[in-house]
Design a protein around this motif. Structure first.
Motif, short mmCIF file in Angstrom:
data_model
loop_
_atom_site.label_atom_id
_atom_site.label_comp_id
_atom_site.label_asym_id
_atom_site.label_seq_id
_atom_site.Cartn_x
_atom_site.Cartn_y
_atom_site.Cartn_z
N UNK A 202 -6.56 -0.81 -6.00
CA UNK A 202 -6.41 0.20 -4.96
C UNK A 202 -5.02 0.82 -4.96
N UNK A 203 -4.83 1.85 -4.15
CA UNK A 203 -3.53 2.52 -4.06
C UNK A 203 -2.56 1.74 -3.18
N UNK A 204 -1.29 1.87 -3.45
CA UNK A 204 -0.25 1.15 -2.72
C UNK A 204 -0.30 1.45 -1.22
N UNK A 205 -0.65 2.68 -0.85
CA UNK A 205 -0.68 3.04 0.57
C UNK A 205 -1.66 2.19 1.35
N UNK A 206 -2.72 1.71 0.70
CA UNK A 206 -3.68 0.82 1.37
C UNK A 206 -3.29 -0.63 1.18
N UNK A 207 -2.87 -0.99 -0.03
CA UNK A 207 -2.50 -2.39 -0.30
C UNK A 207 -1.43 -2.88 0.67
N UNK A 208 -0.49 -2.00 0.99
CA UNK A 208 0.64 -2.41 1.82
C UNK A 208 0.25 -2.69 3.27
N UNK A 209 -0.94 -2.29 3.66
CA UNK A 209 -1.38 -2.50 5.05
C UNK A 209 -2.19 -3.78 5.22
N UNK A 210 -2.48 -4.49 4.13
CA UNK A 210 -3.38 -5.64 4.18
C UNK A 210 -2.62 -6.96 4.08
N UNK A 211 -3.23 -8.01 4.59
CA UNK A 211 -2.65 -9.35 4.52
C UNK A 211 -3.04 -10.07 3.24
N UNK A 212 -3.95 -9.51 2.47
CA UNK A 212 -4.38 -10.09 1.21
C UNK A 212 -4.67 -8.96 0.23
N UNK A 213 -4.95 -9.30 -1.02
CA UNK A 213 -5.21 -8.25 -2.00
C UNK A 213 -6.48 -7.49 -1.63
N UNK A 214 -6.54 -6.22 -2.02
CA UNK A 214 -7.64 -5.34 -1.63
C UNK A 214 -8.97 -5.80 -2.20
N UNK A 215 -8.97 -6.30 -3.43
CA UNK A 215 -10.21 -6.77 -4.06
C UNK A 215 -10.88 -7.83 -3.20
N UNK A 216 -10.11 -8.81 -2.77
CA UNK A 216 -10.63 -9.86 -1.90
C UNK A 216 -11.01 -9.30 -0.54
N UNK A 217 -10.17 -8.42 0.01
CA UNK A 217 -10.43 -7.85 1.34
C UNK A 217 -11.74 -7.07 1.36
N UNK A 218 -12.02 -6.32 0.30
CA UNK A 218 -13.27 -5.57 0.25
C UNK A 218 -14.48 -6.51 0.24
N UNK A 219 -14.41 -7.58 -0.55
CA UNK A 219 -15.51 -8.54 -0.57
C UNK A 219 -15.66 -9.23 0.78
N UNK A 220 -14.55 -9.57 1.40
CA UNK A 220 -14.63 -10.24 2.70
C UNK A 220 -15.27 -9.31 3.74
N UNK A 221 -14.93 -8.01 3.68
CA UNK A 221 -15.51 -7.04 4.61
C UNK A 221 -17.01 -6.92 4.41
N UNK A 222 -17.45 -6.93 3.16
CA UNK A 222 -18.89 -6.86 2.87
C UNK A 222 -19.59 -8.11 3.40
N UNK A 223 -19.00 -9.28 3.16
CA UNK A 223 -19.59 -10.53 3.63
C UNK A 223 -19.73 -10.53 5.14
N UNK A 224 -18.70 -10.10 5.83
CA UNK A 224 -18.74 -10.09 7.29
C UNK A 224 -19.80 -9.12 7.81
#
Length: 385
Positions: A202-224
């Motif tokens: 992902x782009x830095x502008x989004x990565x910098x807003x997350x507490x974990x890497x975007x790849x994991x965050x996207x999967x976690x969002x789908x799971x939830x």
């Protein structure tokens, strides 16, 4: 993104062998430039050899292409669909030449990776760019990529609809084993990738807003989202784990591995698991081997009941939803999108039509940009020397 009058759709995938004689040549293509000897490739070849040397992925892509064509016809969309692979026949460069020979010039690329990341998105764009140059079609044929669809109804609805059946299967297994009150856990699983790739997704502008890497965050969002829409899953424990890591043991990859996690689950009193492969769109070789063989065998050894939710494949909701995404990008008679709105089910979407500069770069372990050759993909992981 201003809609365009695309005159062809290109379904692009990883590819796989379709006979015993194809296996090693296919694996050489996958690992091109890494100097891995054939005897090392044979360690992965066994996955295919036990299936007659055939990867299911090509048949699955033929089925998906046919289902998409039927949905196009039902909606009156006359744009033809082509299919090309990165590592086996039909090769994407050959398909590009066929597209051009048939007179098409503005192509919409549909990749088979749902999430952000180098192998799931950027590598498709790079391969198509190199393909256009290699075939002499650069400046003749224009190719744009459909956005990542991890967050869309197309991708999440099949899991939502299929999870209750798998939960029921595990409950039946436990009842038959005399454990009707046994603890059930939902295990979401995806392909592990190098930590450097995960951190660059992902782009830095989004990565910098997350507490974990975007790849994991996207999967976690789908799971939830899946859990929130399956009443039968209410109150059940769940986790996100990884599979199919490869490469040097000194290179950090995303963890925990599903088999290690299953051992911990059994030790913690879990009696049965429902495995949900949210990282994949079809039951290709890694799903059949890493989950339906290795993870299932691990569960048997640990005494855990096991069920695995199907991947989207050609599920009606998946096919229809993908065509919804195509319609987002097609220009109608009045120059407006045929379908209004951008579909998304999680807070991390809808994803971009046009990737941002520096998005999903391939990085070395020290964080520097490295040549984008021989990346890991979601059909096969190859052990490194």
């Amino acid at each position: 993104m201003i809609p365009k009058a695309y005159d062809a759709v290109l379904l692009a995938s990883f590819g796989g062998p379709e006979g015993q004689d194809d296996v090693i040549p296919f694996l050489r293509n996958v690992t091109g430039g890494r100097g891995i000897p054939d005897e090392r490739l044979e360690e992965v070849a066994v996955h295919y050899r036990t299936n007659g040397g055939v990867s299911p992925i090509n048949a699955q892509n033929r089925a998906l292409k046919a289902a998409l064509e039927a949905e196009f016809a039902a909606r009156g969309i006359t744009v033809p669909i082509y299919w090309g692979n990165r590592n086996w026949h039909p090769f994407v460069n050959d398909t590009l030449e066929q597209i051009a020979a048939d007179g098409h010039r503005t192509v919409l690329l549909m990749g088979t990776g749902a999430y952000s990341g180098y192998s799931a998105c950027r590598q498709y764009r790079e391969d198509l760019g190199m393909g256009l140059r290699a075939t002499g079609l650069e400046g003749v044929v224009e190719v744009d990529k459909l956005r990542q669809f991890f967050d869309t109804p197309a991708f999440v609805q099949p899991f939502i609809q299929e999870l209750p059946g798998s939960l029921a299967s595990v409950r039946e297994q436990l009842a038959a084993a005399g454990k009707p009150e046994g603890k059930i856990k939902i295990v979401f699983v995806t392909h592990s990738i190098p930590l450097s790739d995960a951190n660059a997704a992902g782009p830095e502008a989004i990565r910098s807003t997350l507490d974990e890497n975007l790849y994991t965050a996207q999967h976690r969002a789908v799971a939830e989202h899946i859990l929130a829409n399956v009443p039968e899953a209410a109150g059940l424990e769940h986790s996100l784990v990884y599979q199919s890591r490869s490469g040097s043991p000194h290179t950090p990859w995303l963890e925990p591995d599903i088999n290690d996690a299953l051992e911990e689950d059994a030790a913690a009193g879990v009696a049965g698991v429902v495995v949900v492969p949210i990282g994949f769109i079809s039951d290709h070789m890694e799903v059949l081997w890493d989950l339906d063989t290795e993870a299932k065998d691990t569960c048997a050894e640990l005494g855990l009941a096991f069920a695995r939710v199907p991947t989207p494949g050609t599920h009606r909701a998946f096919v229809s939803g993908l065509v919804d995404l195509v319609e987002e990008r097609l220009a109608g008679p009045d120059g407006k999108p045929l379908r209004e709105g951008r579909l998304s089910e999680t807070a991390l979407g809808p994803w971009f039509d046009v990737c941002r500069p520096g998005c999903c770069e391939k990085l070395a372990m020290d964080g520097t940009l490295r040549p984008t050759i021989g990346a890991v993909d979601s059909e096969v992981g190859v052990p490194q020397p």
